[in-house]
Design a protein around this motif. Structure first.
Motif, PDB file in Angstrom:
ATOM      1  N   LYS A   1       0.869  -1.179   0.000  1.00  0.00           N
ATOM      2  CA  LYS A   1       0.000   0.000   0.000  1.00  0.00           C
ATOM      3  C   LYS A   1       0.901   1.223   0.000  1.00  0.00           C
ATOM      4  O   LYS A   1       1.816   1.333   0.817  1.00  0.00           O
ATOM      5  CB  LYS A   1      -0.889  -0.010   1.246  1.00  0.00           C
ATOM      6  CG  LYS A   1      -1.641   1.284   1.535  1.00  0.00           C
ATOM      7  CD  LYS A   1      -2.758   1.529   0.551  1.00  0.00           C
ATOM      8  CE  LYS A   1      -3.726   2.608   1.027  1.00  0.00           C
ATOM      9  NZ  LYS A   1      -3.066   3.915   1.260  1.00  0.00           N
ATOM     10  N   THR A   2       0.668   2.142  -0.926  1.00  0.00           N
ATOM     11  CA  THR A   2       1.460   3.379  -0.978  1.00  0.00           C
ATOM     12  C   THR A   2       1.225   4.175   0.294  1.00  0.00           C
ATOM     13  O   THR A   2       0.097   4.596   0.576  1.00  0.00           O
ATOM     14  CB  THR A   2       1.072   4.214  -2.201  1.00  0.00           C
ATOM     15  OG1 THR A   2       1.291   3.452  -3.383  1.00  0.00           O
ATOM     16  CG2 THR A   2       1.904   5.494  -2.268  1.00  0.00           C
ATOM     17  N   CYS A   3       2.284   4.398   1.065  1.00  0.00           N
ATOM     18  CA  CYS A   3       2.132   5.037   2.371  1.00  0.00           C
ATOM     19  C   CYS A   3       3.512   5.444   2.864  1.00  0.00           C
ATOM     20  O   CYS A   3       4.530   4.880   2.455  1.00  0.00           O
ATOM     21  CB  CYS A   3       1.486   4.052   3.356  1.00  0.00           C
ATOM     22  SG  CYS A   3       1.125   4.736   4.992  1.00  0.00           S
TER      23      CYS A   3
ATOM     24  N   ALA B   1       1.357  11.953  -3.673  1.00  0.00           N
ATOM     25  CA  ALA B   1       2.549  11.493  -2.963  1.00  0.00           C
ATOM     26  C   ALA B   1       3.215  10.336  -3.692  1.00  0.00           C
ATOM     27  O   ALA B   1       2.574   9.589  -4.426  1.00  0.00           O
ATOM     28  CB  ALA B   1       2.178  11.062  -1.541  1.00  0.00           C
ATOM     29  N   ALA B   2       4.528  10.205  -3.479  1.00  0.00           N
ATOM     30  CA  ALA B   2       5.294   9.073  -3.986  1.00  0.00           C
ATOM     31  C   ALA B   2       6.117   8.506  -2.840  1.00  0.00           C
ATOM     32  O   ALA B   2       6.597   9.247  -1.972  1.00  0.00           O
ATOM     33  CB  ALA B   2       6.212   9.491  -5.132  1.00  0.00           C
ATOM     34  N   ARG B   3       6.285   7.193  -2.853  1.00  0.00           N
ATOM     35  CA  ARG B   3       6.987   6.492  -1.784  1.00  0.00           C
ATOM     36  C   ARG B   3       7.946   5.477  -2.358  1.00  0.00           C
ATOM     37  O   ARG B   3       7.721   4.891  -3.421  1.00  0.00           O
ATOM     38  CB  ARG B   3       5.956   5.782  -0.909  1.00  0.00           C
ATOM     39  CG  ARG B   3       6.552   4.858   0.137  1.00  0.00           C
ATOM     40  CD  ARG B   3       5.904   3.485   0.094  1.00  0.00           C
ATOM     41  NE  ARG B   3       6.302   2.682  -1.043  1.00  0.00           N
ATOM     42  CZ  ARG B   3       5.783   1.502  -1.335  1.00  0.00           C
ATOM     43  NH1 ARG B   3       4.821   1.010  -0.591  1.00  0.00           N
ATOM     44  NH2 ARG B   3       6.202   0.813  -2.390  1.00  0.00           N
ATOM     45  N   SER B   4       9.055   5.257  -1.648  1.00  0.00           N
ATOM     46  CA  SER B   4      10.023   4.234  -2.048  1.00  0.00           C
ATOM     47  C   SER B   4      10.646   3.647  -0.794  1.00  0.00           C
ATOM     48  O   SER B   4      10.455   4.140   0.327  1.00  0.00           O
ATOM     49  CB  SER B   4      11.112   4.846  -2.930  1.00  0.00           C
ATOM     50  OG  SER B   4      11.953   5.704  -2.170  1.00  0.00           O
ATOM     51  N   TYR B   5      11.418   2.572  -0.994  1.00  0.00           N
ATOM     52  CA  TYR B   5      12.232   2.003   0.083  1.00  0.00           C
ATOM     53  C   TYR B   5      13.694   2.083  -0.330  1.00  0.00           C
ATOM     54  O   TYR B   5      14.043   1.830  -1.492  1.00  0.00           O
ATOM     55  CB  TYR B   5      11.826   0.556   0.367  1.00  0.00           C
ATOM     56  CG  TYR B   5      10.450   0.457   0.977  1.00  0.00           C
ATOM     57  CD1 TYR B   5      10.227   0.816   2.302  1.00  0.00           C
ATOM     58  CD2 TYR B   5       9.365   0.038   0.218  1.00  0.00           C
ATOM     59  CE1 TYR B   5       8.958   0.749   2.858  1.00  0.00           C
ATOM     60  CE2 TYR B   5       8.096  -0.039   0.765  1.00  0.00           C
ATOM     61  CZ  TYR B   5       7.903   0.325   2.086  1.00  0.00           C
ATOM     62  OH  TYR B   5       6.638   0.272   2.632  1.00  0.00           O
TER      63      TYR B   5
ATOM     64  N   GLU C   1      13.702   1.811  -4.350  1.00  0.00           N
ATOM     65  CA  GLU C   1      13.047   0.621  -4.863  1.00  0.00           C
ATOM     66  C   GLU C   1      11.566   0.668  -4.512  1.00  0.00           C
ATOM     67  O   GLU C   1      11.143   1.397  -3.621  1.00  0.00           O
ATOM     68  CB  GLU C   1      13.681  -0.641  -4.260  1.00  0.00           C
ATOM     69  CG  GLU C   1      15.161  -0.796  -4.591  1.00  0.00           C
ATOM     70  CD  GLU C   1      15.780  -2.007  -3.920  1.00  0.00           C
ATOM     71  OE1 GLU C   1      15.142  -2.569  -2.997  1.00  0.00           O
ATOM     72  OE2 GLU C   1      16.899  -2.397  -4.299  1.00  0.00           O
ATOM     73  N   MET C   2      10.780  -0.120  -5.247  1.00  0.00           N
ATOM     74  CA  MET C   2       9.337  -0.216  -5.004  1.00  0.00           C
ATOM     75  C   MET C   2       8.681   1.167  -5.011  1.00  0.00           C
ATOM     76  O   MET C   2       7.901   1.510  -4.120  1.00  0.00           O
ATOM     77  CB  MET C   2       9.049  -0.947  -3.693  1.00  0.00           C
ATOM     78  CG  MET C   2       9.573  -2.369  -3.656  1.00  0.00           C
ATOM     79  SD  MET C   2       9.315  -3.177  -2.061  1.00  0.00           S
ATOM     80  CE  MET C   2       7.520  -3.212  -1.973  1.00  0.00           C
TER      81      MET C   2
END
Length: 460
Positions: free
Chosen positions: A67-69, A218-222, A305-306
């Motif tokens: 889940k994008t968070c 919003a954008a999220r990554s690891y 990533e992701m």
């Protein structure tokens, strides 16, 4: 028998499961059907099951799922997890002491304040958090079915046992399990909808999102981070960069974040604010990579990533959130703070409040139709009304570059941003009586009053 909050606590690790649920396995009725098994839906299922209700929890996706968070858990979220008896399992993995705010020539450290909420937070990838809470819902006694989308809502006249004799309401939901071509009907007394920001089921019930209010993109990554970096995997703080610049040097309304996850990784992302008339001026995935390039050195970061992105309605900018025996919760009800994009804490709170309400409301003829939006306004209306006005000012291109240098980098920056950290962390409680809380609440009342005259109140 209801379990106590501390019994049967599962380990906070994602559990593999099968979506091979057939129509024969699904029940034909339940007192409460919860749609959506994120933190909000699972919390609602736990509270309802512990209240002695027969609960079915449905989700369209197979768990564990992403889940994008931002993955951050504020002290307010930890308070809700403690009510569920689940906080220690999460805090045992990682905990943080507060916020570090950066930008405009300075950095400020703001401890989580002591008060009605715990003075510690955490962070956990949603793949793991959501699976953990789903397991807890199952352990509490809810019947859990993932990979089972709700494809229709059935309406009709509901009995007095539901919310008054002859009152129009929801009589059940239609689901389509797995790869089956046939559908299955589940009758219900109460329907709690927690299926996220787009809320497919909410739309079927008449939910309307008002895009004239401020919203987020919003954008999220690891990213991998080294423990021996100047800021790294063992960092005890969550970081927010309030001066969010693209590769061209342009300042964007929003902020970047780095949330250490306690496993050698961090959640790195950014969010920009927009309205229908002033859309976001940057591709947020590109902006995330620009942000990564600016902070990677101090953290010895690996490559993002992701990477995922999402649209984020905020501040109660939806109407039609309840009917006689149904209610929208969490993100589906736009329970997201416009100042920081946080919604897990509000989502779990709304789950608890909704179950308390349906347990107390009995056979009142209006049921939840007016009681639920009124409760949301009472708990969150003033704060959300004011927060979305403050966030709206940031969408004006010249505002942040002019005002930003007078915040963190200024001599008065530390006390000012300490207050900002409290507000960004959703940490003003109803019972707070200090000067900051009184000022915030007074301004919120004025803002909500203005909405009633020349605007749209939250959930109106």
């Amino acid at each position: 028998m209801m379990s106590s909050p501390n019994e049967c606590v599962p380990s906070p690790k994602p559990v593999a499961r099968s979506s091979a649920h057939s129509s024969a396995q699904l029940p034909s009725s339940a007192e409460v059907v919860v749609v959506g098994a994120g933190p909000t839906g699972s919390a609602a299922a736990i509270h309802a099951a512990r209240a002695g209700l027969d609960v079915v929890l449905l989700d369209s996706q197979v768990f564990p799922r992403d889940k994008t968070c931002g993955d951050g858990l504020t002290p307010r979220a930890i308070a809700e997890l403690r009510r569920l008896g689940l906080a220690d399992a999460i805090l045992g993995r990682t905990r943080n002491r507060g916020l570090k705010l950066h930008g405009f020539g300075g950095s400020i450290t703001a401890l989580w304040p002591s008060g009605p909420f715990p003075s510690e937070g955490s962070a956990m990838p949603r793949t793991e958090l959501d699976a953990f809470l789903l397991d807890a819902a199952r352990e509490a006694g809810a019947k859990v079915f993932d990979g089972v989308p709700v494809v229709g809502v059935e309406r009709g006249s509901i009995s007095k046992a539901g919310a008054g004799a002859g009152v129009p309401g929801v009589t059940g939901v239609t689901v389509k399990p797995g790869d089956e071509t046939s559908t299955h009907h589940i009758r219900t007394r109460w329907l709690l909808v927690a299926d996220g920001v787009r809320s497919v089921v909410g739309k079927q019930l008449g939910r309307t999102w008002h895009r004239d209010s401020v919203f987020g993109v919003a954008a999220r990554s690891y990213v991998d981070v080294r423990a021996d970096a100047s800021a790294g995997a063992d960092d005890e703080w969550i970081h927010s960069h309030l001066e969010l610049r693209g590769a061209d040097g342009q300042t964007h309304p929003g902020y970047g974040w780095i949330f250490p996850l306690g496993d050698g990784r961090a959640n790195l992302g950014c969010g920009a604010l927009a309205t229908a008339s002033r859309p976001a001026r940057a591709n947020v995935k590109k902006l995330l990579r620009d942000y990564h390039g600016q902070v990677r050195g101090a953290w010895s970061m690996g490559e993002p990533e992701m990477v995922t992105s999402a649209l984020l309605p905020m501040g109660g900018a939806v109407s039609n959130v309840a009917g006689s025996n149904w209610a929208l919760l969490g993100d589906a009800a736009c329970l997201v703070n416009p100042l920081n994009g946080e919604g897990i804490d509000y989502g779990m709170e709304s789950a608890r409040l909704a179950v308390e309400l349906i347990s107390a409301i009995g056979a009142g003829r209006d049921g939840l139709t007016h009681a639920w939006p009124a409760l949301l306004q009472r708990h969150y209306g003033e704060g959300f009304s004011l927060a979305r006005k403050l966030a709206l000012t940031l969408t004006y291109p010249k505002f942040l570059p002019a005002v930003g240098p007078m915040t963190i980098g200024a001599p008065w920056g530390e006390p000012l941003m300490g207050v900002a950290a409290r507000l960004m962390g959703n940490l003003v409680a109803e019972e707070d009586r200090d000067a900051v809380a009184r000022l915030w609440k007074a301004a919120g009342r004025a803002s909500l009053g203005f909405d009633g005259i020349a605007g749209r109140k939250p959930w109106a």
